[in-house]
Scaffold this active site. Structure first.
Site, short mmCIF file in Angstrom:
data_model
loop_
_atom_site.label_atom_id
_atom_site.label_comp_id
_atom_site.label_asym_id
_atom_site.label_seq_id
_atom_site.Cartn_x
_atom_site.Cartn_y
_atom_site.Cartn_z
N THR A 1 -5.61 -1.41 10.24
CA THR A 1 -5.22 -0.45 11.27
C THR A 1 -5.06 -1.01 12.68
OG1 THR A 1 -6.24 1.28 9.95
CG2 THR A 1 -5.69 1.87 12.20
N LYS B 1 -12.94 2.78 1.38
CA LYS B 1 -12.58 2.71 2.79
C LYS B 1 -13.78 3.14 3.62
CE LYS B 1 -8.45 4.35 3.82
NZ LYS B 1 -7.33 5.34 3.77
N ARG C 1 0.85 -1.19 0.00
CA ARG C 1 0.00 0.00 0.00
C ARG C 1 0.89 1.24 0.00
NH1 ARG C 1 -1.83 2.62 5.08
NH2 ARG C 1 -3.50 4.12 4.61
N ARG D 1 -5.81 16.98 8.00
CA ARG D 1 -4.57 16.63 8.69
C ARG D 1 -3.89 17.88 9.19
NH1 ARG D 1 -2.54 11.42 7.54
NH2 ARG D 1 -3.91 10.37 6.05
N1 LIG Z 1 5.00 7.58 2.00
C1 LIG Z 1 5.25 7.91 3.25
N2 LIG Z 1 6.20 8.81 3.54
C2 LIG Z 1 6.46 9.16 4.81
N3 LIG Z 1 5.82 8.65 5.89
C3 LIG Z 1 4.86 7.76 5.66
C4 LIG Z 1 4.52 7.34 4.33
N4 LIG Z 1 3.52 6.45 4.43
C5 LIG Z 1 3.24 6.32 5.74
N5 LIG Z 1 4.05 7.10 6.48
C6 LIG Z 1 4.09 7.20 7.94
O1 LIG Z 1 3.54 6.01 8.52
C7 LIG Z 1 2.44 6.31 9.36
C8 LIG Z 1 1.40 5.22 9.22
O2 LIG Z 1 1.04 5.05 7.87
P1 LIG Z 1 -0.46 5.14 7.40
O3 LIG Z 1 -0.46 5.05 5.96
O4 LIG Z 1 -1.27 4.14 8.14
O5 LIG Z 1 -0.84 6.62 7.85
P2 LIG Z 1 -2.16 7.28 8.34
O6 LIG Z 1 -1.99 8.69 8.00
O7 LIG Z 1 -2.39 6.93 9.78
O8 LIG Z 1 -3.26 6.52 7.49
P3 LIG Z 1 -4.57 7.02 6.79
O9 LIG Z 1 -4.17 7.97 5.72
O10 LIG Z 1 -5.10 5.79 6.20
O11 LIG Z 1 -5.42 7.59 7.85
C9 LIG Z 1 1.96 7.68 8.89
O12 LIG Z 1 1.31 8.39 9.90
C10 LIG Z 1 3.26 8.35 8.48
O13 LIG Z 1 3.89 8.89 9.60
C1 LIG Z 2 -6.51 2.82 7.02
C2 LIG Z 2 -7.27 3.99 7.43
O1 LIG Z 2 -7.41 4.93 6.71
C3 LIG Z 2 -7.90 3.99 8.72
O2 LIG Z 2 -7.89 2.98 9.41
O3 LIG Z 2 -8.47 5.04 9.09
#
Ligand SMILES: Nc1ncnc2c1ncn2[C@@H]1O[C@H](COP(=O)(O)OP(=O)(O)OP(=O)(O)O)[C@@H](O)[C@H]1O
Ligand SMILES: CC(=O)C(=O)O
Length: 635
Positions: free
Chosen positions: A354, A296, A81, A123
């Protein structure tokens, strides 16, 4: 099949084996064969890919895991992902995508890629000069609408719709609800003051939820459109749409993909195809290809219209992070079970996401509660379980994947016991009430009864595997949703289906090298749109045969076309695919499921019970026999 018939089959003596198929029992020969087939030694010797884990693993790539793509695949990742919430320039993901594809091809392991669109998620910005700030309970913090970074006393967000309208007393939840504020005072249209209720460390780009007010934001933002175009251009297998609230949100993304498809088709028609820099050639995609959309589910609004959302989507993610904030935490387990049941009933993939092994971000072992959580998602019937920060930023990404894999395998073994005989007692009951009404999905006439019968026959004969041909991915998915106790080996000539099926429970995709199926005069979807008459016998020599098969790789005549030849080539493809052949020995009972002699490919209509290797043997015998006859008649 009668019980007597089944038991005769089970006790039948294994076939006499030929050198080609003997080879797979000899480990030296197996290594030679795998090298010849381009399968690396790592896969051959990796424990993970030689054991059948049915539940698939989705792993989020981030700073700590991008350099470890190869190790992660060997450890057991089936889908990567890429979270575009943390990506400002989509092109920056190109090398990551290329690297996944390169490693997957070198290892001979199918890996799908899922691009996750940010959606209207609010965010916080980054922080300066420190990368994160500490929120002290009881202290006051400013919440400001600005594109500037925040600091120790100020949280900034570039989304305008929240600070201007939030009211005194409203809750502000940060980082999936781990940190909490309450609004105490309005300073200006762009600034409010908040009191910290639950404190802790707040890192850059963490989510902000305001559950006490509705925010009107488009489901597909301008950034999402640009990211989605990039994902289409790069031929990503899945695109996840965040914060889906209505079926129309998915419809908007589908429309964007439809437009991109039309533009490409028009350019090709005019002889000006756009340069394709994705590394995936057109013949590796099925006709009408587009990324499959995973909705989602993370808001209470989406739950009110969940049937419509499942109906229009290609799959569902139980996004428990935001769900636990937008709804209440205690409701999440029941929502998870309901979503998994409904999505399974619609024959679509479902991911449970998650905080599955959250403590492994900083520790080499998970908590007991986390182990239980992963196992329970397997018992619920999920197709895949997902790792987020554990893999993206955690200290132990490889160990986390290995741990998740081990939990899934143990849970699967247990659920067979829990289910009584095996998985064939379905995890969900296909009852009419749960069937999604008005599905647009085309289901071929005999597909469901063939899937029912194939799973029952395979189980009755204690088959080691089901081997399912597919050009549409429909039949292996139908079989998977019935949870047979044996692996489903899905053989396909289409690269996009090979990769996409990697996310489905119990399916082990094999890309067929030998089998080329002619597309006759149209795909099923085109047929459905135009309702054209199908010419029954367009390009074949034999009257009732619409499949074109080359048996050159078997040493036979150049364009022999018959069912045995197709099965023989399939067996050869399976033998050459070391990551599946380990759980299938020559002489084992197998259940083949395919569409033979139909008016066009994609219509499954046939089940054949056989012993693995039998088709190669009989096809060779047939070729030798024909050759002798030919010589005799010449003589
Ligand atoms: N491409 C990336 N570059 C830098 N940091 C990343 C990247 N992808 C994820 N992360 C880091 O990993 C953490 C967890 O990844 P995840 O994708 O679950 O983020 P999230 O913001 O909590 O998810 P979502 O967008 O689904 O709510 C993020 O909060 C971020 O700090
Ligand atoms: C994966 C994600 O976006 C969440 O659990 O909120």
């Amino acid at each position: 099949m009668s019980r007597q018939g089944a038991s005769q089959l089970i006790t039948a003596k294994p076939l006499q084996q030929e050198p080609l198929i003997d080879a797979i029992k000899d480990s030296d020969e197996l290594e030679k064969l795998s090298l010849a087939a381009g399968i690396s030694q790592e896969v051959l010797h990796s424990n993970e890919h030689l054991q059948e884990r049915r539940t698939k693993i989705v792993a989020t790539l981030g700073p700590t895991s991008v350099p470890k793509i190869k190790e992660l695949i060997v450890a057991g990742v089936n889908v990567f992902r890429l979270n575009f919430s943390h990506v400002s320039d989509p092109e920056s993901q190109r090398p990551v995508i290329e690297s996944i594809r390169k490693e997957s091809a070198a290892l001979g392991i199918p890996v799908a890629i899922l691009g996750d669109l940010c959606g209207p998620k609010i965010r916080c910005n980054t922080f300066a000069p420190t990368p994160s700030i500490q929120l002290i309970p009881g202290s006051t913090i400013r919440l400001v609408h600005s594109s500037e970074p925040g600091n120790a006393t100020t949280i900034t967000t570039s989304i305008s719709q929240i600070v201007g309208v939030i009211a005194i007393g409203h809750r502000v939840l940060l980082n999936d609800g781990n940190l909490r504020l309450v609004v105490t005072e309005r300073v200006s249209a762009d600034e409010v003051l908040c009191q910290v209720v639950v404190g802790g460390e707040l890192k850059a780009k963490k989510g902000i939820n305001v559950p006490d007010m509705a925010i009107a934001l488009p489901a597909v933002t301008e950034k999402d459109k640009s990211d989605a175009k990039f994902m289409f251009k790069m031929r990503l297998d899945y695109v996840a749409l965040s914060f889906v609230q209505r079926a129309q949100d998915v419809g908007d993304l589908l429309e964007l993909f439809n437009n991109l498809q039309s533009q490409e088709a028009l350019a090709r028609h005019n002889g000006n195809p756009l340069p394709d820099t994705s590394g995936i050639s057109l013949d590796q995609l099925e006709e009408d290809w587009r990324p499959h959309i995973i909705s989602k589910i993370e808001t209470p609004q989406s739950l009110l219209v969940i049937d419509e959302i499942i109906n229009i989507s290609d799959g569902i993610m139980v996004a428990r992070g935001d769900l636990g904030v937008e709804c209440s935490l205690e409701q999440v387990p029941l929502i998870q079970k309901t979503l998994i049941r409904k999505t399974n009933a619609a024959d679509k993939p479902v991911i449970t996401a998650t905080q599955m092994l959250e403590s492994m971000i900083n520790a080499p072992v998970p908590t007991r509660a986390e182990v239980s959580d992963v196992a329970n998602a397997v018992f619920d019937g999920t197709d895949a379980v997902m790792l987020s920060a554990e893999c993206a930023t955690g200290e132990f990404p490889i160990e986390t994947v290995q741990m998740m894999s081990s939990i899934c395998r143990n849970a699967e073994a247990g659920s067979r016991l829990l289910q009584g005989r095996d998985f064939t007692i379905p995890l969900y009951k296909r009852d009419k009430k749960e069937k999604i009404i008005g599905s647009e999905k085309y289901v071929s006439e005999f597909a469901h009864c063939i899937a029912d019968a194939a799973v029952a026959a395979a189980s009755e004969a204690s088959a080691s595997a089901m081997i399912v041909f597919t050009t549409t991915s429909e039949m292996p998915i139908f079989c998977s949703k019935r949870r047979p106790s044996m692996p489903i080996i899905a053989v396909t000539p289409t690269g996009s289906i090979y990769r996409r099926l990697a996310m489905h429970f119990g399916i082990f995709p094999v890309l067929s090298n030998g089998l080329k199926i002619s597309t006759v005069s149209g795909s099923i979807s085109r047929l459905r749109r135009t309702e054209v008459e199908i010419p029954l016998v367009p390009q074949t020599h034999h009257e009732n045969d619409s499949h074109t098969v080359s048996t050159e790789s078997l040493g036979g005549g150049p364009r022999l076309r018959n069912t045995d030849a197709i099965l023989a080539l399939t067996e050869r493809d399976v033998i050459e695919n070391v990551s599946v052949v380990k759980f299938l020995k020559v002489g084992d009972a197998v259940c083949y499921c395919a569409g033979f002699h139909g008016p066009f490919p994609g219509l499954s209509n046939t089940i054949k019970m056989s012993r693995f290797g039998e088709s190669i043997r009989s096809e060779r015998a047939h070729l030798n026999w024909s050759e002798s006859l030919r010589r005799l008649s010449i003589g």
